[in-house]
Design a protein around this motif. Structure first.
Motif, PDB file in Angstrom:
ATOM      1  N   MET A   1      86.095  56.691 -23.941  1.00  0.00           N
ATOM      2  CA  MET A   1      86.706  55.398 -23.659  1.00  0.00           C
ATOM      3  C   MET A   1      86.141  54.855 -22.348  1.00  0.00           C
ATOM      4  SD  MET A   1      90.763  54.549 -23.250  1.00  0.00           S
ATOM      5  CE  MET A   1      91.137  55.441 -24.742  1.00  0.00           C
ATOM      6  N   LYS A   2      85.767  53.575 -22.347  1.00  0.00           N
ATOM      7  CA  LYS A   2      85.184  52.948 -21.161  1.00  0.00           C
ATOM      8  C   LYS A   2      86.076  51.809 -20.702  1.00  0.00           C
ATOM      9  CE  LYS A   2      82.032  51.709 -18.129  1.00  0.00           C
ATOM     10  NZ  LYS A   2      81.765  52.474 -16.918  1.00  0.00           N
ATOM     11  N   PHE A   3      86.682  51.973 -19.530  1.00  0.00           N
ATOM     12  CA  PHE A   3      87.526  50.924 -18.974  1.00  0.00           C
ATOM     13  C   PHE A   3      86.669  49.943 -18.164  1.00  0.00           C
ATOM     14  CE2 PHE A   3      90.774  54.354 -19.287  1.00  0.00           C
ATOM     15  CZ  PHE A   3      91.628  53.697 -20.157  1.00  0.00           C
ATOM     16  N   LEU A   4      87.099  48.711 -18.141  1.00  0.00           N
ATOM     17  CA  LEU A   4      86.398  47.675 -17.398  1.00  0.00           C
ATOM     18  C   LEU A   4      86.983  47.525 -16.001  1.00  0.00           C
ATOM     19  CD1 LEU A   4      86.186  44.979 -20.203  1.00  0.00           C
ATOM     20  CD2 LEU A   4      84.292  46.366 -19.343  1.00  0.00           C
ATOM     21  N   TYR A 325      86.293  59.966 -11.449  1.00  0.00           N
ATOM     22  CA  TYR A 325      85.081  59.269 -11.872  1.00  0.00           C
ATOM     23  C   TYR A 325      84.369  60.032 -12.984  1.00  0.00           C
ATOM     24  CZ  TYR A 325      81.100  56.122 -11.374  1.00  0.00           C
ATOM     25  OH  TYR A 325      80.135  55.182 -11.604  1.00  0.00           O
ATOM     26  N   SER A 326      84.312  61.352 -12.872  1.00  0.00           N
ATOM     27  CA  SER A 326      83.661  62.167 -13.900  1.00  0.00           C
ATOM     28  C   SER A 326      84.407  62.113 -15.223  1.00  0.00           C
ATOM     29  CB  SER A 326      83.545  63.621 -13.427  1.00  0.00           C
ATOM     30  OG  SER A 326      84.838  64.207 -13.287  1.00  0.00           O
ATOM     31  N   LEU A 327      85.706  61.793 -15.169  1.00  0.00           N
ATOM     32  CA  LEU A 327      86.513  61.654 -16.386  1.00  0.00           C
ATOM     33  C   LEU A 327      86.521  60.207 -16.888  1.00  0.00           C
ATOM     34  CD1 LEU A 327      89.548  63.869 -15.316  1.00  0.00           C
ATOM     35  CD2 LEU A 327      87.836  64.426 -17.052  1.00  0.00           C
ATOM     36  N   HIS A 328      85.687  59.358 -16.255  1.00  0.00           N
ATOM     37  CA  HIS A 328      85.499  57.952 -16.665  1.00  0.00           C
ATOM     38  C   HIS A 328      86.690  57.064 -16.335  1.00  0.00           C
ATOM     39  CE1 HIS A 328      81.908  59.438 -18.546  1.00  0.00           C
ATOM     40  NE2 HIS A 328      82.589  60.202 -19.371  1.00  0.00           N
ATOM     41  N   TYR A 329      87.454  57.441 -15.325  1.00  0.00           N
ATOM     42  CA  TYR A 329      88.468  56.520 -14.821  1.00  0.00           C
ATOM     43  C   TYR A 329      87.766  55.410 -14.036  1.00  0.00           C
ATOM     44  CZ  TYR A 329      92.506  59.482 -15.923  1.00  0.00           C
ATOM     45  OH  TYR A 329      93.475  60.184 -16.575  1.00  0.00           O
TER      46      TYR A 329
END
Length: 694
Positions: A1-4, A325-329
């Motif tokens: 999942m990629k948050f903006l 950040y590594s978990l894509h937060y």
């Protein structure tokens, strides 16, 4: 999942932005501009600062201009000022980010000061009164930097000579920054139209000298369009946590017409944006709390720009940042400190400590509450208890409701019966138990459409017994979710507070939110002494009550059909005059028809010289009174009859052994005056999680 990191416009906004025709600033600037103020719309706030410098230089005998900024400030916003040759001095701040005025006084002995910039960080009001006093009688311009503020609130934009807003930081627009000019700041600026024309002309001229970007709007439009259709870049490299970024993009100074169209589109949902920002902040707190120890005492008296997290030292903050950040937060740091601050760490220790020990998560409107709730490093470890349901008849239902501490109107017997007879709903009244322990009560409405689709509706339920744990409450909601089968739908507005943990639990159980304003109200605890309740009243509200009690107002308390019909007639007239839709008259009549001695409607009417000048209708059931509707005539408003009636409703309900008085809904967005009136009672405010579907 990629948050903006930034919000996306709607498809409607994309299409609207391409329409021809020039947009006037007057079509949107009233959101930020108050009466007797002037505004100029630039592309970025850095141009607003540049405009102030140009104006000050134009009206000053001294070519040298000095700006004072707080040490905790973004260096990229200063680029244009530096190109104008403006001298910049950084003043120290305290731990709460308020200017250190003792240090400022010492600094003023060494450095000239022409413009003092006060920043309202992350939407929270800073003390502008102190700043006003500091600038007064010094011929110093006071600038309130509200770039982190979505829109004006109390304590913001009220004292400065200039006030700066940056809607592009909050809304899905490519650019947009308002420079507000006030004539009641410490310098009492007399702004003229020729000032505006001169500043615009000089800003355009300076742009030609320093511009360093091309096709900015086209790039923004293309990037957002790609993101809208699902094309999103992903950077797996963790950035250097304590390294300041370098961003010195110089856009065209004035706000483009296409950006104005995007702004107009965004303003249509600004109330929803505000509610969503608070909700996302609560959810981030709940999600992060599962695997990162955080300390967050949030105030919701101001709109959050970003969700801020603070840690004791650089090492802990950096480790947590890199983990997220590594978990894509979508985690970020702020600000990119100026080199002058970095080079003097002993003097500017407050800002460096804040920069090193804080990071942020976005709260914008494009973030999905459900996706944020489901996005967690920890597994969903909820343990649900087994529950069983028992159907209750009317007598047992009423008996059990009397065991609940605070009963809302929508779960009462006569509300359910009114829904059945007026709207044709089927009714089930259910007792939930776990291993023999009573957990909660829930009144369920049901209908079948086209002989196929079965709809269940739960309004403000279940109600829970005293001593029931949070895990047992979640188990009840999980159990209710299982009632949904093929061709059936459950619409539920649970009696749960709008907290991050509750929202996360509901989303993880498969509930989906419906976009509606969550129910908010205030509960008055009638177990308190009348003297204590009166002391709790807002001072201004209490003064109006005192004034009303000194008049010739007389109170009539009635349960008759005549008084009920009178209040209905007045309420119907009020809805027509004010063009709003309140509780339907037919439904009020339905509740009245189901009344008995234990659950009933009561009218309190204020009489003046033999005439009815105001009235309210309240319900009483299972130990709780609820404000339903009210009317106040012109004479009643003069006599403060509303305060008189609401206070006497408290006195009356308390005499009837009611435990609570619910003020019946507070909507500060759509009915601000009514909301202010009810808030003045100073009961216990609450907001529910909202409406969900399963």
């Amino acid at each position: 999942m990629k948050f903006l990191i930034a919000p996306l416009p709607s498809w409607k906004a994309f299409f609207y932005s391409l329409l021809p025709g020039k947009i006037s600033d007057s079509s949107f600037n009233r959101t930020w501009q108050r009466d007797l103020e002037t505004s100029i719309w630039f592309s970025k706030t850095s141009w607003s600062f540049a405009a102030i410098a140009i104006w000050k230089r134009k009206h000053s005998l001294n070519e040298s201009i000095t700006f004072w900024f707080p040490e905790y400030f973004c260096n990229s916003s200063l680029f244009l000022l530096r190109t104008l040759g403006v001298k910049i001095v950084f003043y120290p701040i305290k731990e709460d980010r308020e200017p250190d005025y003792n240090a400022c006084k010492e600094l003023s002995l060494v450095h000239q000061i022409d413009v003092f910039v006060l920043v309202h960080y992350f939407g929270k009001p800073n003390n502008s009164v102190r700043a006003f006093e500091f600038c007064s009688n010094k011929n110093v311009i006071l600038v309130e930097d509200c770039a982190h503020v979505l829109k004006p609130i109390k304590g913001i934009g009220e004292k400065g000579d200039f006030v700066l807003y940056s809607p592009h930081k909050h809304l899905p627009i490519p650019e947009g920054a308002a420079l507000i000019i006030r004539n009641s700041g410490p310098s009492q600026i007399e702004w003229k139209d020729e000032d505006t024309h001169q500043i615009v002309k000089l800003s355009k001229g300076h742009y030609l000298k320093v511009k360093n970007t091309r096709f900015y709007l086209l790039t923004w439009f293309s990037k957002r369009l790609a993101q809208k259709i699902g094309i999103r870049s992903r950077n797996s490299n963790v950035p250097n946590y304590n390294e300041d970024s370098l961003n010195q993009t110089v856009a065209y100074p004035l706000m483009a017409n296409v950006s104005k169209r995007f702004l107009i589109s965004a303003l249509s949902s600004i109330g929803e944006v505000v509610r969503h920002k608070f909700q996302i902040q609560r959810i981030w707190d709940a999600v992060l709390d599962e695997f990162i120890p955080i300390q967050s005492e949030r105030s919701e008296s101001y709109i959050p720009y970003l969700t801020e997290y603070n840690f004791p030292n650089l090492e802990i903050a950096k480790a947590n940042f890199e983990r997220l950040y590594s978990l894509h937060y979508p985690v970020s740091v702020w600000p990119d400190l100026p080199p002058e601050i970095r080079s003097n760490p002993l003097y500017y220790k407050s800002s460096i400590h804040l920069r090193e020990t804080s990071f942020y998560l976005p709260t914008h409107f494009s973030l999905s509450s459900k996706e944020v709730s489901l996005f967690s490093n920890s597994k969903n470890s909820n343990i649900f208890f087994s529950l069983e349901a028992t159907n209750l008849d009317e007598e047992n239902w009423n008996s059990e409701l009397n065991s609940i501490d605070a009963v809302n109107l929508l779960q009462t017997l006569f509300y359910g019966e009114a829904k059945k007879h007026i709207e044709g709903w089927g009714i089930k009244r259910i007792l939930l138990k776990s291993n023999g322990k009573k957990i909660g009560l829930v009144q369920v409405l049901s209908k079948t459409y086209f002989y196929l689709f079965h709809v269940l509706r739960i309004n403000r339920g279940p109600l829970f017994y005293e001593g029931v744990s949070e895990e047992e409450k979640k188990s009840a909601l999980h159990y209710i979710a299982k009632w949904v089968s093929k061709f059936s739908f459950l619409f539920i507005n649970p009696e749960m507070l709008n907290t991050g943990k509750n929202l996360v639990s509901l989303f993880r159980m498969g509930y989906r939110t419906r976009r509606a304003i969550p129910w908010s109200s205030s509960l008055v605890d009638l177990s308190l002494d009348l003297d204590d309740l009166r002391k709790e009243l807002d001072g201004k509200w209490r003064n109006m009550l005192n004034a009303a009690e000194k008049t010739e107002l007389k109170l009539v308390i009635s349960e008759t059909e005549e008084s009920f019909q009178w209040i209905l007639d007045r309420y119907s007239e009020l809805m027509n005059q004010k063009e709003f839709s309140g509780i339907p008259i037919s439904f009020l009549k339905g509740i009245k028809a189901e009344s008995d001695q234990n659950q009933k409607l009561v009218q309190l009417i204020a009489m003046y010289q033999g005439e009815k000048v105001a009235g309210i209708c309240i319900s009483m059931a299972n130990g709780t009174g609820t404000y339903l509707v009210g009317w106040n005539g012109e004479e009643g408003r003069k006599l403060k009859a509303n305060q008189y009636l609401l206070w006497n409703a408290i006195v009356y309900l308390r005499s009837q052994c009611c435990r609570y008085f619910d003020l019946g809904g507070i909507d500060e967005e759509n009915t601000p005056k009514i909301a202010e009136f009810k808030i003045g009672v100073n009961g216990q405010r609450y907001e529910l999680a909202g409406e969900f579907v399963r």
